[in-house]
Write a protein that holds these residues in place. Structure first.
Motif, PDB file in Angstrom:
ATOM      1  N   SER A 371      -9.162 -17.255   3.904  1.00 54.91           N
ATOM      2  CA  SER A 371      -9.381 -18.280   2.901  1.00 54.91           C
ATOM      3  C   SER A 371     -10.416 -17.947   1.485  1.00 54.91           C
ATOM      4  CB  SER A 371      -9.865 -19.453   3.528  1.00 54.91           C
ATOM      5  OG  SER A 371     -11.089 -19.003   4.368  1.00 54.91           O
ATOM      6  N   THR A 372     -10.889 -16.746   1.815  1.00 56.31           N
ATOM      7  CA  THR A 372     -11.900 -16.421   0.544  1.00 56.31           C
ATOM      8  C   THR A 372     -11.066 -15.138  -0.385  1.00 56.31           C
ATOM      9  OG1 THR A 372     -12.673 -14.106   1.704  1.00 56.31           O
ATOM     10  CG2 THR A 372     -13.658 -16.505   2.585  1.00 56.31           C
ATOM     11  N   SER A 373     -12.130 -14.757  -1.359  1.00 57.25           N
ATOM     12  CA  SER A 373     -11.730 -13.890  -2.282  1.00 57.25           C
ATOM     13  C   SER A 373     -11.799 -12.469  -1.798  1.00 57.25           C
ATOM     14  CB  SER A 373     -12.304 -14.285  -3.583  1.00 57.25           C
ATOM     15  OG  SER A 373     -13.742 -14.210  -3.521  1.00 57.25           O
ATOM     16  N   TRP A 374     -11.882 -12.111  -0.521  1.00 57.53           N
ATOM     17  CA  TRP A 374     -12.008 -10.667  -0.229  1.00 57.53           C
ATOM     18  C   TRP A 374     -10.914  -9.836  -0.753  1.00 57.53           C
ATOM     19  CZ3 TRP A 374     -15.632  -8.764   3.456  1.00 57.53           C
ATOM     20  CH2 TRP A 374     -15.535  -7.380   3.888  1.00 57.53           C
ATOM     21  N   PRO A 375     -11.408  -8.401  -1.333  1.00 54.60           N
ATOM     22  CA  PRO A 375     -10.311  -8.057  -2.229  1.00 54.60           C
ATOM     23  C   PRO A 375      -9.833  -7.239  -1.310  1.00 54.60           C
ATOM     24  CG  PRO A 375     -12.535  -6.950  -2.455  1.00 54.60           C
ATOM     25  CD  PRO A 375     -12.605  -8.273  -1.603  1.00 54.60           C
ATOM     26  N   GLY A 376      -8.329  -6.834  -1.865  1.00 55.95           N
ATOM     27  CA  GLY A 376      -7.271  -5.954  -0.930  1.00 55.95           C
ATOM     28  C   GLY A 376      -7.106  -6.438   0.318  1.00 55.95           C
ATOM     29  N   VAL A 377      -6.847  -7.569   0.854  1.00 54.61           N
ATOM     30  CA  VAL A 377      -6.436  -7.998   2.217  1.00 54.61           C
ATOM     31  C   VAL A 377      -5.221  -7.500   2.403  1.00 54.61           C
ATOM     32  CG1 VAL A 377      -5.970  -9.852   3.563  1.00 54.61           C
ATOM     33  CG2 VAL A 377      -7.918 -10.080   2.253  1.00 54.61           C
ATOM     34  N   SER A 378      -3.974  -7.646   1.467  1.00 57.77           N
ATOM     35  CA  SER A 378      -3.042  -6.956   1.839  1.00 57.77           C
ATOM     36  C   SER A 378      -2.510  -5.622   0.837  1.00 57.77           C
ATOM     37  CB  SER A 378      -1.919  -8.111   1.142  1.00 57.77           C
ATOM     38  OG  SER A 378      -2.175  -8.487  -0.119  1.00 57.77           O
ATOM     39  N   ARG A 379      -3.479  -4.851   0.772  1.00 51.69           N
ATOM     40  CA  ARG A 379      -3.435  -3.395   0.418  1.00 51.69           C
ATOM     41  C   ARG A 379      -3.561  -2.658   1.266  1.00 51.69           C
ATOM     42  NH1 ARG A 379      -1.304  -6.362  -2.736  1.00 51.69           N
ATOM     43  NH2 ARG A 379      -1.787  -6.827  -5.116  1.00 51.69           N
ATOM     44  N   PRO A 380      -3.073  -1.307   1.005  1.00 54.61           N
ATOM     45  CA  PRO A 380      -2.764  -0.453   2.099  1.00 54.61           C
ATOM     46  C   PRO A 380      -4.131   0.216   2.441  1.00 54.61           C
ATOM     47  CG  PRO A 380      -1.238   0.096   0.701  1.00 54.61           C
ATOM     48  CD  PRO A 380      -1.979  -1.022  -0.162  1.00 54.61           C
ATOM     49  N   VAL A 381      -4.518   0.389   3.546  1.00 58.38           N
ATOM     50  CA  VAL A 381      -5.951   1.011   4.092  1.00 58.38           C
ATOM     51  C   VAL A 381      -6.053   2.242   3.185  1.00 58.38           C
ATOM     52  CG1 VAL A 381      -7.113   2.068   5.685  1.00 58.38           C
ATOM     53  CG2 VAL A 381      -5.660   0.033   6.278  1.00 58.38           C
ATOM     54  N   TYR A 382      -5.342   3.185   2.897  1.00 58.96           N
ATOM     55  CA  TYR A 382      -5.465   4.290   2.142  1.00 58.96           C
ATOM     56  C   TYR A 382      -5.873   4.123   0.689  1.00 58.96           C
ATOM     57  CZ  TYR A 382      -0.622   3.622   0.420  1.00 58.96           C
ATOM     58  OH  TYR A 382       0.601   3.351  -0.203  1.00 58.96           O
ATOM     59  N   GLY A 383      -5.550   2.902   0.248  1.00 59.36           N
ATOM     60  CA  GLY A 383      -6.092   2.263  -1.189  1.00 59.36           C
ATOM     61  C   GLY A 383      -7.167   1.292  -1.158  1.00 59.36           C
ATOM     62  N   GLY A 384      -8.020   1.486   0.146  1.00 54.37           N
ATOM     63  CA  GLY A 384      -9.235   0.555   0.127  1.00 54.37           C
ATOM     64  C   GLY A 384      -9.135  -0.686   0.381  1.00 54.37           C
TER      65      GLY A 384
END
Length: 690
Positions: A371-384
């Motif tokens: 529920s927060t603005s944590w960046p890259g939750v649904s981005r690949p691990v290799y992309g940070g």
């Protein structure tokens, strides 16, 4: 006295080393209770992790719950694993572990790896098996076609114990098999692509809805056996419906038979309450920095995907895992090693979890409730990123419900609430949720949230749903919302199915059917769900009239859809609006149609005129129905969506309970070509393996 436990182990040295390093992802094959043959004798092998115990024994009916008759042996390697083989007992036997700590503390614990538990309020573990002869191979081979991020995913979220109950005995919970027989025809009619189950792992406190787990590897016995749940999932698969499970790696309750202080110490949780205790839920937080705990949790995720053929995991309360100060005041939390509020150990765990899940099962999805603005939750691990497939769009949900809950007279002053989501809609792979959390605890049902008289409330709700289905992102709708249940969700009773006989409620359901059909059959609504290429504003600034207009785009321009919403109860005649292209634009769906219990203000089509408007070369005059939305397409087959829905509804198996007898004639998902792939199955010898 003569030992009643024989020396035996399922662990190799490599297994132990992986476990201690936090890299063993299939611990359920080793830990727990396993009915098998040893030296020609039938019995059960037990293994449990209790590194700080002075002694561990198995107790049950087979020994009169005597803690001294069946003492397990601790491994010599310092792993803290206690194990042994007990002859003469098998599937169905009740048991617990009697643990004596170094401090002399005695406790009776359920098995953390139990495959089945007694039905609450009883708390014993049960020797069980997950052997099942699966017959969903056709689905498993093409599952990637249904779970892809460029595919339509419309999820029906449900709580098994309150979706429907025995009409002759409302206190009785139905079996997984009974629910399957009733659910599948309904899901097919409604048009959802997946169902999502609130946690069905064993939980002692029913009003927790399953979010306070004690049996992480056990399907809740309230609804039947593990095989009953497998039948439930199999039949959904055989009818082309995916299954997502809610999963809770964020916290666990302090029940005496559970994980809390398992071996007399804080084994699974942090000892310091500033790290290990959750003040909101009076529960305990996993110690993500302990290798063995990470192996336990990742193994649990893999277990449900492998043994139960689940198609996805929705991970609960991710925000509470990411922040050390979550729901804590100053002085109630400990900063990380760099002085920050981020829980670096939990971040590492989530990344490792997603890498493991997608490594084993690239055709499933993990979905974060964050529920927060944590960046890259649904981005690949290799992309940070954290590596999730999707993330719930909580901001969209709160803003949308707040906007639609306002009197239309004042909406012009809050126009930004309904347009703001497009500023960040493509930062993540978002799923748009209207979940169970929004219809409980005094928040009111979806209909109750809407302003105005009865007609306006239902019209508002229909327009909200049209907006949701045409907004970028996948969809999730909680049970009962699809027919406009008027009361809040109550976990102690069935949904108010009698409301379906009334026109306003039936109208909402008919609209959901049409929206699901539109979503599944119009590529513009799903091909670019997570890309700005798939969306373009036509009119986002007409706050005085509370009108929105936008385009959803597919890979092919001829698939583009034009959507226009009138968010006031006033019919707007001769409303000129820009269009994305010339030609005749036909109304595919009008939420004000009489079929949906609307006022039936109709405008079958508009012809684009070469009049520049809103920076568009082409425009047209619309008659905008009150509190309604229109979906138009250029030069389609001229047939209303409502008629197409009736013509296209798939027919379920005549009697779903007979499906298991039709092993030679599996029902394949429509319009899918089977691709060669290795079948995942748990066909094993029922006595030698779980």
């Amino acid at each position: 006295m003569q030992r009643s436990v024989e020396i035996y182990s399922l662990f190799t040295d490599f297994d132990v080393s992986l476990f201690r390093a936090g890299k063993h992802h299939k611990l359920y094959e080793k830990f727990g209770s396993h009915a098998l043959l040893h030296n020609g004798n039938a019995g059960t092998y037990f293994a449990v992790w209790a590194p700080n115990a002075d002694s561990v024994s198995v107790i049950g009916n087979f020994n009169g719950w005597n803690p001294y008759s069946h003492t397990l042996l601790v491994r010599w390697d310092g792993s803290g694993i206690w194990e042994g083989f007990v002859p003469g007992i098998g599937v169905g036997e009740l048991y617990k572990y009697h643990i004596r700590s170094y401090q002399g503390e005695m406790s009776e614990k359920g098995d953390p790896f139990a495959l089945q538990c007694e039905q609450p309020p009883k708390t014993a573990s049960v020797v069980s098996t997950t052997w099942y002869e699966w017959d969903d191979e056709d689905w498993m081979q093409v599952r990637h076609e249904h779970n892809g991020l460029n595919k339509p995913i419309a999820v029906y979220e449900m709580h098994l114990g309150s979706w429907i109950r025995d009409p002759d005995n409302p206190e009785k919970l139905l079996n997984y098999r009974d629910i399957a027989d009733k659910l599948i025809p309904y899901i097919i009619e409604a048009g959802f692509t997946h169902v999502e189950l609130l946690p069905i792992m064993e939980h002692p406190y029913y009003p927790s809805w399953g979010y306070q787990l004690t049996g992480y590897f056990a399907a809740s016995s309230r609804y039947g056996s593990p095989q009953d749940l497998m039948y439930f999932i199999e039949q959904l698969h055989r009818n082309g419906i995916g299954v997502v499970l809610d999963w809770v790696p964020s916290h666990f309750p302090g029940d005496a038979h559970g994980l809390h202080r398992f071996d007399g110490t804080h084994l699974y949780e942090h000892e310091d309450p500033r790290l290990g205790y959750h003040p909101d839920w009076s529960s305990y937080i996993f110690n993500y920095g302990r290798n063995e705990v990470r192996s336990f949790l990742i193994s649990n995720a893999i277990f449900w995907l492998e043994r139960y053929h689940v198609d996805g995991l929705r991970v609960d309360a991710v925000a509470s895992m990411l922040y050390l100060d979550y729901s804590r005041n100053e002085g109630e939390w400990i900063p990380n090693e760099y002085g920050g509020r981020e829980n670096l150990q939990a971040v590492g765990f989530l990344k490792e979890l997603n890498e493991a899940v997608y490594g084993y099962f690239p055709d499933v999805q993990t979905i974060a409730e964050e529920s927060t603005s944590w960046p890259g939750v649904s981005r690949p691990v290799y992309g940070g990123g954290l590596g999730f497939g999707m993330k719930w769009m909580m901001g969209w949900m709160h803003d949308t419900l707040a906007y639609f809950g306002r009197d239309p007279l004042f909406r012009q002053h809050h126009h930004g609430q309904v347009t703001f989501s497009m500023l960040y809609a493509f930062h993540e792979n978002f799923m748009l949720p209207i979940s169970h959390d929004e219809v409980v605890h005094g928040k009111g049902s979806m209909v109750q949230k809407m302003p105005g008289d009865e007609w306006q409330r239902f019209a508002n709700l229909r327009t909200l749903y049209l907006y949701m289905y045409t907004h970028p992102g996948t969809k999730l709708l909680f049970m009962g919302c699809e027919f406009g249940q008027t009361s809040e969700w109550n976990h102690n009773q069935s949904l108010d199915w009698h409301l379906m006989q009334y026109e306003p409620h039936r109208g909402v359901f008919e609209l959901i059917k049409s929206l699901n059909y539109l979503y599944r059959n119009e590529p513009a609504l799903y091909e670019y769900s997570f890309s700005a290429e798939g969306f373009e504003w036509i009119e986002e600034g007409d706050a005085p009239n509370s009108v929105l207009a936008y385009v959803r785009k597919g890979i092919r321009r001829e698939d583009d859809l034009f959507i226009i919403l009138n968010l006031t109860p006033v019919v707007r005649y001769s409303y000129r609006c820009g269009l994305p292209a010339q030609g005749e634009w036909t109304v595919l769906l009008n939420s004000d149609d009489h079929v949906y219990c609307g006022s039936d203000a109709q405008q079958p089509s508009v012809q684009a005129e070469p009049i520049r408007w809103m920076n568009r070369e082409w425009s047209a005059k619309f008659t905008l129905p009150p509190l309604a939305g229109l979906v138009l397409k250029r030069n389609p087959e001229k047939q209303p969506i409502r008629n197409k829905v009736l013509q296209s509804e798939k027919k379920p198996l005549k009697n779903v309970s007979e499906a298991s007898q039709e092993k030679k004639k599996p029902v394949k998902p429509a319009n899918v070509t089977a691709l060669p792939s290795k079948r995942r199955t748990t066909k094993k010898n029922p006595i030698n393996n779980n």
